[in-house]
Structures are given as structure tokens and as C-alpha cells.
Design a protein around this motif. Sequence first.
Motif, mmCIF file in Angstrom:
data_model
loop_
_atom_site.group_PDB
_atom_site.id
_atom_site.type_symbol
_atom_site.label_atom_id
_atom_site.label_comp_id
_atom_site.label_asym_id
_atom_site.label_seq_id
_atom_site.Cartn_x
_atom_site.Cartn_y
_atom_site.Cartn_z
ATOM 1 N N GLY A 216 0.756 -1.245 -0.049
ATOM 2 C CA GLY A 216 0.065 -0.007 -0.070
ATOM 3 C C GLY A 216 0.734 1.367 0.040
ATOM 4 N N PHE B 153 -6.805 -2.355 -2.428
ATOM 5 C CA PHE B 153 -6.613 -1.433 -3.236
ATOM 6 C C PHE B 153 -6.305 -2.344 -4.527
ATOM 7 C CE2 PHE B 153 -2.175 -2.177 -3.572
ATOM 8 C CZ PHE B 153 -1.701 -2.599 -2.047
ATOM 9 N N VAL B 271 -5.742 4.924 0.490
ATOM 10 C CA VAL B 271 -5.285 4.420 -0.891
ATOM 11 C C VAL B 271 -6.533 4.395 -1.975
ATOM 12 C CG1 VAL B 271 -4.094 2.243 -2.082
ATOM 13 C CG2 VAL B 271 -3.712 2.812 0.397
ATOM 14 N N ILE B 272 -7.888 3.838 -1.347
ATOM 15 C CA ILE B 272 -8.773 3.611 -2.223
ATOM 16 C C ILE B 272 -9.526 5.317 -2.796
ATOM 17 C CG2 ILE B 272 -11.326 3.191 -2.170
ATOM 18 C CD1 ILE B 272 -9.799 0.757 -1.858
#
Lengths: 314, 329, 324
Positions: A216, B153, B271-272
Motif C-alpha cells: 500500500g 486496493f 489508498v482507495i
Amino acid sequence: MKGFRLIKKIAQNKQGRIGLIILLVLAVTAVFAPLIAPFDPYDVTMRDAKGLAPDKIHWLGTTITTGQDVFSMLIYGTRVSLGIGIITGIAISVLGSLLGVAAGYLGRAVDMIIMRIVDVMLVIPTLPLTILITNIFGKSYVVIVLVFVLFGWPGLARTVRSQVLQMKNADYVKAAELSGAKKGYIMLKHILPGVSNLVVMSTALTSAGIMIAEAGLSFLGLGNPTMISWGKMLSEAQSSGAVLFGQWWMIVAPGIGIFLSVYSFMRVGFAIEEVLNPKMHGQGSVKKLWKHMNGTYLDEVFDTMEEPCKTQSK
Amino acid sequence: MKNTYIIQRILYTLFIFALVVTLCFFIPRIGVEDPCARYYPAQGNMSDENYEMIKELTRQQYGLDGSNWSQYVRYVKNLLKGDLGTSYQAGSPKVWSLIAQRLPWTLVLSVSSMLISLFFGILIGAACAAKRGGMADRMLMNASTVTTAVPSFFIALLLSFFLGFQLEWLPAYTDQNMVSEFAWNLKSVEMVAYNAALPVLSTVVGGIVSYAQSTRNSVIAVANENFIVTAKAKGVSQNGVVYKHILRNALLPIVTGLGMGLSGLIGGSVVIEKIFNWQGIGMLYLEANNNNDYPLMMGIMIFMAAVALLGNLITDLCLGLLDPRVTVE
Amino acid sequence: MQNAIEVKNLKVVFPDRGRMIRAVEGVDLTVKKGECLALVGESGCGKSMTSLSCMKLQPSLAAVRLDQLCICGEDVTDYTDRQMQALRGSKISMIFQDALTALNPVMTIGKQMDEIYRCHEKISKKEAKMRSIKALKAVGIPDAELRYHAFPHELSGGMRQRVLIAMAFACEPEVIIADEPTTALDVTIQAQILELLSKMQKEKQTALLLITHDLSVVRSMADRIAVMYSGKIVEEAPAKELLENPLHPYTKGLMAAVARLDDDKKEFVQIPGHLPDPADKPAGCYFHPRCPYAATACKKAMPLLTQNEQGRKVRCYEAGKFKE
């Protein structure tokens, strides 16, 4: 010796075997990456081979902007993912179990201080904090690992502590105390082995979580910019327009890489849990027997219990 | 008894919050003697005198004058008045107003995804627990390891690629007119729903599975308890056993899980938001990071921590309400 | 006299970690009205599974077969769970071993008491409360009105056990199954609880199936005793006769294992070995590996439960022959 037996047991467990095999393949890939990768993934000078679709030479095509070989990048990405995951997982386990044991066994002020730190750390959102710290100290893997460790141990410490609290009053601990053993000795020789199962399991599961977090972070462009990682590949695939051009493999390949590495660690983690606490599980075998439970097999079992004539009277 | 528990929890929450604020204040100041130099790095063509002067002005503008300690005291004082400081952004907007602008958009995503996950998760989990070892149950057990191993993600990228770019069913990129032209009418709401579909979908998958898993486990654990046999031995009907005895006990771990979900309500989707270019708190934080906008980053972190703490507090109070065994430690 | 509960040829098996556990292998039990039958055996011999099966409350994974099950003269052999609900609590009820886990932790004592009345009788909440408090008083709970609002964890172990007894007697059932009702308690409290149980049973003329591993409990309460070993009844007789003259070597061993203060001739003996693996029992008599009197016949076939001249039932080839 104990570790070897554990691995053997995991390999005997069906779930664990899958995890171990994937893990082994990934580990070999990571170690021998330069031998396996057909191209130098860091070579950004291949200007005529930009944005190629997969073919016999470039198995997964090349990147749009720099013409790097995607398959080779994928191979090299294993190093970052596994490396960060394992190093951080082990470091968190060591720190978390030591502090958890100290808090649980020593109690009082030590417990108070450690648990307050745990409460604070669990409340601070990890990803934003990691972003802030990489902003200040630079985007290097040393910094990232340190932050992950620093903010990853509290969860484990809390679980270990609650288990230690249960063990603290066990007879063998009391006996050791009465025979005059020092606290440090008791913690090392009696308490720590008692929580080792929990810690071994959590090492595998923490590593899995860390690999997702690292991906991430790299995806957000906050990983080490000089290293190839799967998260970074994903972010490049998105920002360079690979998505727009329909090059789906640029997303799917690193995604599967992340999935496999995380999945293998989780499988191994769950297998360790099953092997070490057999009471809790054994679901599979129950299911197998359960099939028999309705059929003729059951009749046969009951028939063997039948006696020719119940209570005989004279 | 009950009141002491509530007061104790609230005081403890405030204590932890104070520690969090302190930490958030000092982290950006680690390793720098002059925080102002970070905001305004030295430039070659400027004389030292001018540079000093500009820095002095900046210090006054952003409250960076005086020692670290006096700055901290001032920051806490302002915080008590509800002031999170001033952003380094052009025009020096207040941190609080920036957060307030973006907060509703983040909440649209996180709250709807949470509600959907919760609803379907509990439903599926309870159904799987009822038919333990059945088809659905085994599928759930396998799905749970798979979905936790797939980062949300990655799901988001796949969805935006296939449903967004290839099939063009749903927008893969948020239409910024959604924010600028928003009004409380049906058309706007529809537009928000249309744009939020993919981001919500990508987080909902994992959410449903994890809530289903925890519901299933806790229902099964409770159903094996001795007091369930007691209830049956008393002649309580099947429904009575499920609703009066199993459900309330099984709710306890679910509430705890919900509390954890609550703490990720604001910070969980950085992140989304980035993938779908959704202008929420997460994007604001990333922008702040790119601009080295420390007051804004600090403010957002403190705000997120406050929400998480509030979530924990509510969870604790709910548990106290549901479980009579919870008392002052 | 009519039988309060009658079980014929009860068999229970259940899977555990891939093996088939043969918990109960053809048990016959009869308890007459107002009588107390003690079912005695080591833990793991199938006592609890027997008691749960009598109420059709066996765990969902267990498979049960029986020829006949009668409760208060009513043949309930083929009753469904719904039909059983009407009987449970009103005609037959149960007292469990560990009162802390047997009571719902998030419900008050009172609510759990009320539930029984509200399930079986059409009465108002207020009336249910009155009767609950009355029932709590009857089992000797002080400040019953106050305790009515208490949660299980707020009571002492002895009090909780009293609550369970009050629950079991609430609707004046004809049969009560008490599964190790005093095992989890201190010795002094044990005596109080047994006394209470005995008093309540005598007063209401309830049939009691008392499950225990403790012979001292049996001595004070039981009219008849059935000894169970590894899923089978090995000896059954009126309490006095069995205690004075045990015919089965296992019964003898059990009794020798209880040191008696008034009898200093007998030494404190232990039965060697332990219960056979319930998934893999030995051929012949299940007790022969531990039996000091085992003959060759014992290793070949399981003896039947036979009635001798004195009307005593025992499952042993050598029954009575080993008397000193």
C-alpha cells in the motif's frame, strides 16, 4: 530441533503444506532473482521496446514509459515483499512478546507504562503516521521497517500480556518463585516458552499484514523509490496509463504476487495454530466422519453394541 | 457502579488523547532546530537578512515563534478552543475548515461501506453458523483467507480496470463536478451514488467476509455454551433460544469488531481515495504530504485519532450496557 | 408403582477428531416415582451423554438410538424437538454441574427463572416474578427479592447452584436429572446443597436421576445405584445392598478407593490403569485389563447383565466369587 519438528508438522497439515510450498517457491525466486530474471529490471534504456505486449521474449511485456521488462520486475519484487515482511514480522514478534511478557509478569508500574504506550499507539492511524515519518526522515526501507516495528508491536504485546496473566498463577510458576528463582530467569525459562506458540503463529500472520501495508505504501509512492516492489509496479501501471491502454497484466501480475506471498504466510500461520492447538480444530476430520454419520456405517456401529438378550432373568 | 465505569472510561480516553496530541505535535519537530526552515527552505538568490526577515514573518503567521515548549502550550490552548491551526496552503486556510470540507465525502464512502458490510456480514455469518459445516459455511471459511490476503486496493484497481475502463459501466475516476455542483437534490445524490459505487464495492467485499467470519465464530462459540443447554432444558423454544440467549451473547464480540471498524472510518481509505481520485480526507492528507504541510498533517492525524478514541469509547460503553460482567478494572 | 422415566437400550456415538467415540452402548435405566437412582462412574464413562440423551438434548454431532424412552408414562421415543419442548422444564428438568456456565451471563437470575414459568404456563410477568421469588426463597436464598435482579456472576458458587435447583423444581416436574450437582463446589457447601436437594426431592416426591462419580454423595441420597463403566451398566442394585456387598470388581474398586473413617481394616486402594479409549475398546469385558480377577473368558466376550438368585443385576463372569 523444535523448529524443525514444527515445520515437519506444518508440512503434514494440508493447509500448511500449500502455504509452505508457495513460500518456498517465493523464497527461491527472491534469493536467485538475478539468475531467474531474463532481463535487468532496472534497465530503463530500452527505448525501442516501450509498452510491448507479452510475447516470447518479454513474457509480461514492457513498461510504457521506460521499457523495463515487467516479468523481471515481478521477480525482483519478491525480494522487497518477502524481505520487509519477514524482517518486520520477526522484529515485531520479538519486541511484542518481550514487552508483553514484561507487562504481564512484572505488573505494577512496568505494566502501567507499557500498556499506556500500547493504548496510544493503537489509536494513532498507522498509515498516515508512516507517511508523516517517511516525509520527515526520507523514503528508505530502514525508516519504513522501523516505523512498522515501532507501531506494530502493541497489538501482539496486548495478546501476550493477557495470556501471561493467565499463566502467572500456574503452579509451576509459583513453585519456581518459591524456590527463589530470579524474575528474569522465570520470565525467560517459564513464561516465554508458554507464549511461544502464540508468538510463532503471530509472526507468520504479522508478516502477511506487513506485506500488504508495504504494498500500500509503495503504491502511494512512499516506498523506497530506488527499489522495484510490487506496490510500486501497481502504482506505475496506474499512473503511466497502462490501465487506459488495456494492459491488464500490468495490474494482475503484481497483484497476484502480493496475494500469493500474503496468502502463503497466512496459510502457514493458520496451520501453526491448528498444529499447536489441535483441540480447537480438527474440523476436516469431523466432516469426513459426519458423512458416515447418516449412512449404513452408523447402523453397523450400533449393531456391534447389540447384545443377544438384554437382562437375563433366572 | 455503572456511572463510575462511564466516568472512568471518559477520563481515560481524554488522557490517551492528550498523549496522542503531544506525540503528533512533537514528531514533525524531531531533528529540526527551526521548523520554519522546513516550510521555507533557504533560496540561493536571497540575502541572509531577507531570509531571516521572511522566516520571522512566517513564524508569526503559523505560530512557530518561541521555544518548542511555548509553541506546544499555544497549540494545546488553541486545540481546546477547537482550533487545529493554520494550513501552509495558499491563502492560509484553517486546518479545521479543510477537514470539514472533505469529511462528508470520506464518510459517504466509509459509512455506506460499513453499513453494507455489517448488514450482509451478519446475515451471512448467522446463516453459516446455523448450517455449520454446510456448503455455505465451508465457502465462507475459504473465502475469508483469500479476501484477507487480497489488499483492497488491488480489488479497487481490478474493478476500476474492468468495470470502469473496459466495460465502462461505472466511473473509474470520480467526476469532480460531483463535489463542485453538489446540491441537496435527487440528481446530485444519484451522481454521488454513481461515482461512489466502485470505491464502495472494492472495500465491501473484504468487509462482508470479515464480519461474516466473526459473526459465525461468535454464534458458534455461544451456541456451544452450557447455558444454551440449560435454556433448552427449561423448555425454551428454538426461537427463544436463538433470540434471547444466543444473539445477545454473540453480539459482544461483534460490537468489539464494529468498534475497530469505527476507528478505520476516517483513516482506512487513503489508498482507495487515491485510486478513484475521491476528494476525501485521505486525499487531503496525501496533498498535505506533497506540500510538506505539517500543520494539516498533524491536524488530520489528531482528528483521526480522536475519531478512533471516540469509537473505542462508544464500544466500551455499549459493551458495558450489553455485558453486566464489564466493570471498573 | 409407575415409572417416572424409562430408557431402553440407549446408544450414543459421536465423532471426535476423526474417530468414532462410542459413548453409550445399550443402557437401560428406570427411575420410579419418588425414587432416587444414582448413576455412578468415572468421568468419561458416558454418564453425562446418557443424561442429556434422556431429555433429547445430546450435542448436534452425536447420533442416538434407543428402543424406548418414556417420561411419566408418556412414550416420547419418536417425539420431535418441538414436542419435547413442552415436556422439558415441566415434566422433566435438569440440574447442571457448573452453575457459572450453566446460567446465561447477560441475563438476570430473575429473568432466567421467569422464563420457565412463561414457557409452560400462561401467566403474566408480574405473576411469574412472584413465583420466581417464592421459588428462590424455597431453596434458601436470602434476600430473594434482591437476588432476583442480580446477574449470575454476582452470586457465590453455592448460591448459583441453589438457583439452578430452584429452576429445576420450578414447575414441579416428576423427574429431575442432576448431573454432578456438587462437583464444582467446596466440600462444606456440597453438604448443604445435597441436603437441600434431598429435602426438595422428598417434599415434592420427585424422581431423581443423580449422576455422580462420588460414592459419598450416593451413600447419603440414593435408593438404588447403577454403576456405569465405559458406556455400559456393570452393576445395578438397591443402594444398601450394593454398598454392603458389591458384586462387580469395578464397584468394589470404586468403594475401596473411597477411604472410610469408620473402617480402618480396608486400606486405601487405587484401581490400576484408566478407562479404555472410547474409540477403541478392548475385546471381551471392557474392564478386564484393569481387573485383578480377570479370567480367560473375560478376554473373549463381553459378559451380559445377568440377574442372580438374590435378584441382583451384575455384568461379570466372576460375580461374587472373589468375596474374601
